[in-house]
Design a protein around this motif. Sequence first.
Motif, PDB file in Angstrom:
ATOM      1  N   VAL A  17       0.831  -1.201   0.000  1.00 47.44           N
ATOM      2  CA  VAL A  17       0.000   0.000   0.000  1.00 47.44           C
ATOM      3  C   VAL A  17       0.867   1.253   0.000  1.00 47.44           C
ATOM      4  O   VAL A  17       1.859   1.336   0.727  1.00 47.44           O
ATOM      5  CB  VAL A  17      -0.935   0.020   1.227  1.00 47.44           C
ATOM      6  CG1 VAL A  17      -1.719   1.315   1.305  1.00 47.44           C
ATOM      7  CG2 VAL A  17      -1.867  -1.176   1.195  1.00 47.44           C
ATOM      8  N   HIS A  18       0.473   2.206  -0.827  1.00 51.03           N
ATOM      9  CA  HIS A  18       1.092   3.524  -0.855  1.00 51.03           C
ATOM     10  C   HIS A  18       0.016   4.526  -0.438  1.00 51.03           C
ATOM     11  O   HIS A  18      -0.840   4.888  -1.241  1.00 51.03           O
ATOM     12  CB  HIS A  18       1.606   3.847  -2.264  1.00 51.03           C
ATOM     13  CG  HIS A  18       2.604   2.858  -2.771  1.00 51.03           C
ATOM     14  ND1 HIS A  18       3.943   2.952  -2.492  1.00 51.03           N
ATOM     15  CD2 HIS A  18       2.455   1.745  -3.525  1.00 51.03           C
ATOM     16  CE1 HIS A  18       4.579   1.943  -3.057  1.00 51.03           C
ATOM     17  NE2 HIS A  18       3.696   1.190  -3.682  1.00 51.03           N
ATOM     18  N   VAL A  26      -5.392   0.359  -8.171  1.00 53.16           N
ATOM     19  CA  VAL A  26      -4.934  -0.997  -7.864  1.00 53.16           C
ATOM     20  C   VAL A  26      -4.256  -1.501  -9.118  1.00 53.16           C
ATOM     21  O   VAL A  26      -4.799  -1.393 -10.217  1.00 53.16           O
ATOM     22  CB  VAL A  26      -6.111  -1.929  -7.496  1.00 53.16           C
ATOM     23  CG1 VAL A  26      -5.620  -3.360  -7.305  1.00 53.16           C
ATOM     24  CG2 VAL A  26      -6.815  -1.441  -6.252  1.00 53.16           C
ATOM     25  N   ARG A  27      -3.056  -2.052  -8.956  1.00 52.51           N
ATOM     26  CA  ARG A  27      -2.334  -2.538 -10.124  1.00 52.51           C
ATOM     27  C   ARG A  27      -1.711  -3.902  -9.837  1.00 52.51           C
ATOM     28  O   ARG A  27      -1.094  -4.108  -8.807  1.00 52.51           O
ATOM     29  CB  ARG A  27      -1.230  -1.555 -10.504  1.00 52.51           C
ATOM     30  CG  ARG A  27      -0.642  -1.885 -11.859  1.00 52.51           C
ATOM     31  CD  ARG A  27       0.426  -0.930 -12.328  1.00 52.51           C
ATOM     32  NE  ARG A  27       0.250   0.431 -11.857  1.00 52.51           N
ATOM     33  CZ  ARG A  27       1.248   1.308 -11.821  1.00 52.51           C
ATOM     34  NH1 ARG A  27       2.454   0.992 -12.216  1.00 52.51           N
ATOM     35  NH2 ARG A  27       1.024   2.528 -11.373  1.00 52.51           N
ATOM     36  N   TRP A  28      -1.909  -4.822 -10.788  1.00 49.78           N
ATOM     37  CA  TRP A  28      -1.272  -6.141 -10.746  1.00 49.78           C
ATOM     38  C   TRP A  28       0.050  -5.995 -11.474  1.00 49.78           C
ATOM     39  O   TRP A  28       0.100  -5.694 -12.660  1.00 49.78           O
ATOM     40  CB  TRP A  28      -2.150  -7.177 -11.443  1.00 49.78           C
ATOM     41  CG  TRP A  28      -1.559  -8.540 -11.468  1.00 49.78           C
ATOM     42  CD1 TRP A  28      -0.698  -9.041 -12.402  1.00 49.78           C
ATOM     43  CD2 TRP A  28      -1.759  -9.587 -10.516  1.00 49.78           C
ATOM     44  NE1 TRP A  28      -0.352 -10.318 -12.092  1.00 49.78           N
ATOM     45  CE2 TRP A  28      -0.988 -10.681 -10.938  1.00 49.78           C
ATOM     46  CE3 TRP A  28      -2.519  -9.689  -9.357  1.00 49.78           C
ATOM     47  CZ2 TRP A  28      -0.963 -11.882 -10.239  1.00 49.78           C
ATOM     48  CZ3 TRP A  28      -2.484 -10.892  -8.666  1.00 49.78           C
ATOM     49  CH2 TRP A  28      -1.726 -11.963  -9.099  1.00 49.78           C
ATOM     50  N   GLU A  29       1.154  -6.186 -10.776  1.00 47.19           N
ATOM     51  CA  GLU A  29       2.480  -6.050 -11.374  1.00 47.19           C
ATOM     52  C   GLU A  29       2.883  -7.365 -12.041  1.00 47.19           C
ATOM     53  O   GLU A  29       2.387  -8.430 -11.693  1.00 47.19           O
ATOM     54  CB  GLU A  29       3.502  -5.674 -10.293  1.00 47.19           C
ATOM     55  CG  GLU A  29       3.190  -4.370  -9.594  1.00 47.19           C
ATOM     56  CD  GLU A  29       3.415  -3.144 -10.459  1.00 47.19           C
ATOM     57  OE1 GLU A  29       4.392  -3.129 -11.233  1.00 47.19           O
ATOM     58  OE2 GLU A  29       2.616  -2.201 -10.364  1.00 47.19           O
ATOM     59  N   TRP A  37      -2.631   2.157  -4.401  1.00 48.36           N
ATOM     60  CA  TRP A  37      -2.386   3.554  -4.062  1.00 48.36           C
ATOM     61  C   TRP A  37      -3.698   4.158  -3.586  1.00 48.36           C
ATOM     62  O   TRP A  37      -4.725   3.981  -4.237  1.00 48.36           O
ATOM     63  CB  TRP A  37      -1.909   4.336  -5.285  1.00 48.36           C
ATOM     64  CG  TRP A  37      -0.504   4.036  -5.698  1.00 48.36           C
ATOM     65  CD1 TRP A  37       0.619   4.708  -5.337  1.00 48.36           C
ATOM     66  CD2 TRP A  37      -0.067   2.997  -6.579  1.00 48.36           C
ATOM     67  NE1 TRP A  37       1.721   4.144  -5.931  1.00 48.36           N
ATOM     68  CE2 TRP A  37       1.330   3.097  -6.697  1.00 48.36           C
ATOM     69  CE3 TRP A  37      -0.724   1.980  -7.274  1.00 48.36           C
ATOM     70  CZ2 TRP A  37       2.072   2.225  -7.485  1.00 48.36           C
ATOM     71  CZ3 TRP A  37       0.006   1.113  -8.045  1.00 48.36           C
ATOM     72  CH2 TRP A  37       1.398   1.240  -8.146  1.00 48.36           C
ATOM     73  N   VAL A  38      -3.658   4.864  -2.447  1.00 42.68           N
ATOM     74  CA  VAL A  38      -4.843   5.553  -1.937  1.00 42.68           C
ATOM     75  C   VAL A  38      -4.465   6.977  -1.553  1.00 42.68           C
ATOM     76  O   VAL A  38      -3.343   7.233  -1.110  1.00 42.68           O
ATOM     77  CB  VAL A  38      -5.490   4.825  -0.731  1.00 42.68           C
ATOM     78  CG1 VAL A  38      -6.073   3.491  -1.136  1.00 42.68           C
ATOM     79  CG2 VAL A  38      -4.507   4.653   0.406  1.00 42.68           C
ATOM     80  N   THR A  39      -5.403   7.891  -1.728  1.00 54.65           N
ATOM     81  CA  THR A  39      -5.145   9.293  -1.421  1.00 54.65           C
ATOM     82  C   THR A  39      -5.232   9.582   0.074  1.00 54.65           C
ATOM     83  O   THR A  39      -4.702  10.595   0.529  1.00 54.65           O
ATOM     84  CB  THR A  39      -6.137  10.209  -2.174  1.00 54.65           C
ATOM     85  OG1 THR A  39      -7.469   9.832  -1.847  1.00 54.65           O
ATOM     86  CG2 THR A  39      -5.944  10.096  -3.682  1.00 54.65           C
ATOM     87  N   PRO A  75       2.821  -1.003   5.451  1.00 60.37           N
ATOM     88  CA  PRO A  75       2.461  -0.930   4.026  1.00 60.37           C
ATOM     89  C   PRO A  75       2.269  -2.321   3.400  1.00 60.37           C
ATOM     90  O   PRO A  75       1.591  -2.459   2.397  1.00 60.37           O
ATOM     91  CB  PRO A  75       3.621  -0.196   3.372  1.00 60.37           C
ATOM     92  CG  PRO A  75       4.610   0.103   4.416  1.00 60.37           C
ATOM     93  CD  PRO A  75       4.122  -0.421   5.722  1.00 60.37           C
ATOM     94  N   GLN A  76       2.865  -3.341   3.997  1.00 58.57           N
ATOM     95  CA  GLN A  76       2.695  -4.714   3.527  1.00 58.57           C
ATOM     96  C   GLN A  76       1.510  -5.313   4.275  1.00 58.57           C
ATOM     97  O   GLN A  76       1.547  -5.411   5.500  1.00 58.57           O
ATOM     98  CB  GLN A  76       3.944  -5.562   3.819  1.00 58.57           C
ATOM     99  CG  GLN A  76       5.230  -4.970   3.302  1.00 58.57           C
ATOM    100  CD  GLN A  76       5.418  -5.175   1.821  1.00 58.57           C
ATOM    101  OE1 GLN A  76       4.648  -5.849   1.161  1.00 58.57           O
ATOM    102  NE2 GLN A  76       6.453  -4.571   1.281  1.00 58.57           N
TER     103      GLN A  76
END
Length: 96
Positions: A17-18, A26-29, A37-39, A75-76
């Motif tokens: 999480v960022h 949300v992105r699948w790498e 990512w959230v604001t 973040p994890q």
Amino acid sequence: MNPPVDHPEGCVLEIKVHAGARRNEVRWESDQRVKVWVTQAPEKGKANQAVLEILARSLGIRPSQLEIVSGQTSPQKRVLVRGLNAQEVTQRLKTP
């Protein structure tokens, strides 16, 4: 991080999480990592709630079907996705 793993109630998904980002995404790498990512700022659980909402929207489920099982202050995170198996979660996150 590991790919989604089946669980008796659905599957467990590891995410990075960022918080405090400029956008919600949300992105699948390609290395099978899921990044969110959230604001919202990481204070008083606001970012965690935003993570559950954006992840639920990406998966096409209700936020109540998601639960952070570990990493509430990190973040994890590990998220329990109820009602979807690992293959379904992978497929939904990989599809733009």
